[in-house]
Motif scaffolding. Structure first.
Motif, PDB file in Angstrom:
ATOM      1  N   GLY A 252      92.514  89.016  83.576  1.00  0.00           N
ATOM      2  CA  GLY A 252      92.556  90.346  84.152  1.00  0.00           C
ATOM      3  C   GLY A 252      92.569  91.472  83.131  1.00  0.00           C
ATOM      4  O   GLY A 252      91.714  92.375  83.176  1.00  0.00           O
ATOM      5  N   PRO A 253      93.509  91.451  82.161  1.00  0.00           N
ATOM      6  CA  PRO A 253      93.538  92.526  81.155  1.00  0.00           C
ATOM      7  C   PRO A 253      92.233  92.649  80.377  1.00  0.00           C
ATOM      8  O   PRO A 253      91.745  93.750  80.124  1.00  0.00           O
ATOM      9  N   ASP A 254      91.637  91.507  80.012  1.00  0.00           N
ATOM     10  CA  ASP A 254      90.387  91.553  79.239  1.00  0.00           C
ATOM     11  C   ASP A 254      89.252  92.178  80.048  1.00  0.00           C
ATOM     12  O   ASP A 254      88.369  92.837  79.492  1.00  0.00           O
ATOM     13  N   SER A 255      89.254  91.943  81.358  1.00  0.00           N
ATOM     14  CA  SER A 255      88.170  92.494  82.174  1.00  0.00           C
ATOM     15  C   SER A 255      88.181  94.017  82.132  1.00  0.00           C
ATOM     16  O   SER A 255      87.130  94.662  82.216  1.00  0.00           O
ATOM     17  N   MET A 256      89.369  94.597  81.981  1.00  0.00           N
ATOM     18  CA  MET A 256      89.450  96.059  81.925  1.00  0.00           C
ATOM     19  C   MET A 256      89.018  96.585  80.560  1.00  0.00           C
ATOM     20  O   MET A 256      88.192  97.499  80.461  1.00  0.00           O
ATOM     21  N   ILE A 257      89.534  95.985  79.486  1.00  0.00           N
ATOM     22  CA  ILE A 257      89.198  96.544  78.175  1.00  0.00           C
ATOM     23  C   ILE A 257      87.757  96.223  77.774  1.00  0.00           C
ATOM     24  O   ILE A 257      87.160  96.965  77.003  1.00  0.00           O
ATOM     25  N   SER A 258      87.197  95.140  78.318  1.00  0.00           N
ATOM     26  CA  SER A 258      85.792  94.860  78.000  1.00  0.00           C
ATOM     27  C   SER A 258      84.900  95.978  78.521  1.00  0.00           C
ATOM     28  O   SER A 258      83.910  96.355  77.872  1.00  0.00           O
ATOM     29  N   GLU A 259      85.234  96.520  79.678  1.00  0.00           N
ATOM     30  CA  GLU A 259      84.445  97.623  80.236  1.00  0.00           C
ATOM     31  C   GLU A 259      84.622  98.894  79.396  1.00  0.00           C
ATOM     32  O   GLU A 259      83.664  99.636  79.164  1.00  0.00           O
ATOM     33  N   ILE A 260      85.844  99.120  78.927  1.00  0.00           N
ATOM     34  CA  ILE A 260      86.087 100.284  78.054  1.00  0.00           C
ATOM     35  C   ILE A 260      85.260 100.163  76.779  1.00  0.00           C
ATOM     36  O   ILE A 260      84.592 101.108  76.350  1.00  0.00           O
ATOM     37  N   ILE A 261      85.291  98.985  76.172  1.00  0.00           N
ATOM     38  CA  ILE A 261      84.549  98.784  74.920  1.00  0.00           C
ATOM     39  C   ILE A 261      83.046  98.909  75.164  1.00  0.00           C
ATOM     40  O   ILE A 261      82.321  99.497  74.355  1.00  0.00           O
ATOM     41  N   ARG A 262      82.582  98.352  76.289  1.00  0.00           N
ATOM     42  CA  ARG A 262      81.146  98.445  76.584  1.00  0.00           C
ATOM     43  C   ARG A 262      80.699  99.905  76.646  1.00  0.00           C
ATOM     44  O   ARG A 262      79.673 100.290  76.067  1.00  0.00           O
ATOM     45  N   ARG A 263      81.466 100.726  77.338  1.00  0.00           N
ATOM     46  CA  ARG A 263      81.080 102.142  77.480  1.00  0.00           C
ATOM     47  C   ARG A 263      81.117 102.862  76.135  1.00  0.00           C
ATOM     48  O   ARG A 263      80.248 103.683  75.831  1.00  0.00           O
ATOM     49  N   LYS A 264      82.128 102.563  75.324  1.00  0.00           N
ATOM     50  CA  LYS A 264      82.217 103.201  74.014  1.00  0.00           C
ATOM     51  C   LYS A 264      81.067 102.754  73.106  1.00  0.00           C
ATOM     52  O   LYS A 264      80.525 103.543  72.331  1.00  0.00           O
ATOM     53  N   ALA A 265      80.708 101.484  73.187  1.00  0.00           N
ATOM     54  CA  ALA A 265      79.606 100.974  72.370  1.00  0.00           C
ATOM     55  C   ALA A 265      78.292 101.621  72.788  1.00  0.00           C
ATOM     56  O   ALA A 265      77.489 102.037  71.937  1.00  0.00           O
ATOM     57  N   GLU A 266      78.075 101.726  74.074  1.00  0.00           N
ATOM     58  CA  GLU A 266      76.839 102.360  74.548  1.00  0.00           C
ATOM     59  C   GLU A 266      76.787 103.824  74.124  1.00  0.00           C
ATOM     60  O   GLU A 266      75.734 104.329  73.728  1.00  0.00           O
ATOM     61  N   ALA A 267      77.923 104.505  74.196  1.00  0.00           N
ATOM     62  CA  ALA A 267      77.965 105.903  73.765  1.00  0.00           C
ATOM     63  C   ALA A 267      77.671 106.020  72.268  1.00  0.00           C
ATOM     64  O   ALA A 267      77.113 107.021  71.813  1.00  0.00           O
TER      65      ALA A 267
END
Length: 303
Positions: A252-267
């Motif tokens: 569960g925790p990883d599913s949230m931070i993976s999305e945060i990292i994905r958005r930051k990487a794309e930005a």
């Protein structure tokens, strides 16, 4: 008199504190037995648990493998390692999970550590363990500080000693990346593909903490907070040509931070890939995903 044999399952937080724990118990006069590298049989043994993550199943398998080899098992209940923060729920319930799912285990040393509100919890845990091993307060504290000095304090620089060339940030919990069975040896596979791999332990803690300040909301799980900060630090420093976030299915925790990292990487215009592992993951498909990602990065950097 034979020294007390203490078993350390090679899983979960062993990859963070294993050296420290081994030195501490050895200084107290115990004989430390660490379970072998993860095997398929261990995962099968851990399969007694149903809807839990892969690393927890593997940890249970390691615990089973130590039965009959040790007089005690060290399975601490790590609730918090920093103020106002928590570890993963599975860390908090680990001793109970072990006791309720495995029969005929030796004694479980399950001391609690919670630094969420006060630092004294750690000292109390050290003294409780020392008392269990027949040592006094001074001997116990001396053993702990000796163990800490032996473990040393690493002062990495971002990127560490990785060679020049294309760089991949492989972000994930130490119990995933450093366990070659769970991670299918992803780090070595990426290296064989010509990538210089940067993992979280190669990023200074302070740098990760500063980067995490840029998150819109604080993450209260300590280890996830560090992983997010690590990824953000690599993105901000343009230290990698691509990011891979490795997680286990149903975390569960990883599913949230993976999305945060994905958005930051794309930005930051840095390619990102989420790499999920679970017990049914096929190595061929896993390898294909790594090859496709690294090929894409190589083509991108030839333009």
């Amino acid at each position: 008199m034979e020294p007390l044999r203490i078993g350390l399952p090679r899983g979960l937080l062993y990859y963070e504190y294993g050296d420290l724990w081994q030195n501490f118990f050895a200084a107290l006069g115990a004989r430390v037995i660490v379970s072998e590298e993860t095997t398929k049989a261990m995962l099968t043994a851990g399969g007694v648990l149903g809807e839990v993550c892969l690393p927890l199943k593997v940890y249970v398998g390691h615990t089973v493998s130590l039965a009959g080899k040790a007089d005690c098992l060290f399975v601490p209940r790590i609730v918090s390692v920093a103020r106002q923060m928590y570890t993963c729920p599975k860390m908090m319930g680990l001793p109970d999970i072990i006791r309720s799912n495995i029969n005929n285990l030796p004694e479980v040393i399950d001391t609690d550590v919670s630094l969420r509100q006060r630092q004294g919890s750690l000292a109390e845990a050290i003294l409780r363990i020392g008392c269990r091993l027949g040592q006094g307060k001074i001997a116990s504290l001396r053993a702990w500080y000796w163990a800490r000095r032996q473990a040393g304090v690493k002062q990495p620089v971002i990127g560490g000693s990785v060679s020049d060339g294309l760089r991949i940030g492989l972000i994930g919990h130490s119990y995933l990346i450093q366990d070659k069975f769970i991670s299918m040896n992803a780090r070595d596979k990426l290296t064989a593909m010509g990538m210089a791999v940067i993992t979280p332990e190669q990023v200074p803690v302070r740098q990760a903490q500063l980067a995490a300040l840029h998150l819109n909301k604080k993450i209260y799980w300590s280890y996830c907070h560090h992983l997010a900060g690590t990824a953000l630090a690599l993105i901000a420093a343009r230290a990698v040509d691509g990011l891979i976030f490795m997680t286990s299915f149903s975390c569960g925790p990883d599913s949230m931070i993976s999305e945060i990292i994905r958005r930051k990487a794309e930005a930051g215009n840095i390619p990102f890939m989420l790499l999920n592992t679970e017990e049914h993951t096929a190595e061929a498909g896993f390898l294909t995903r790594l090859e496709a990602f690294t090929d894409m990065i190589k083509r991108r950097n030839r333009r």
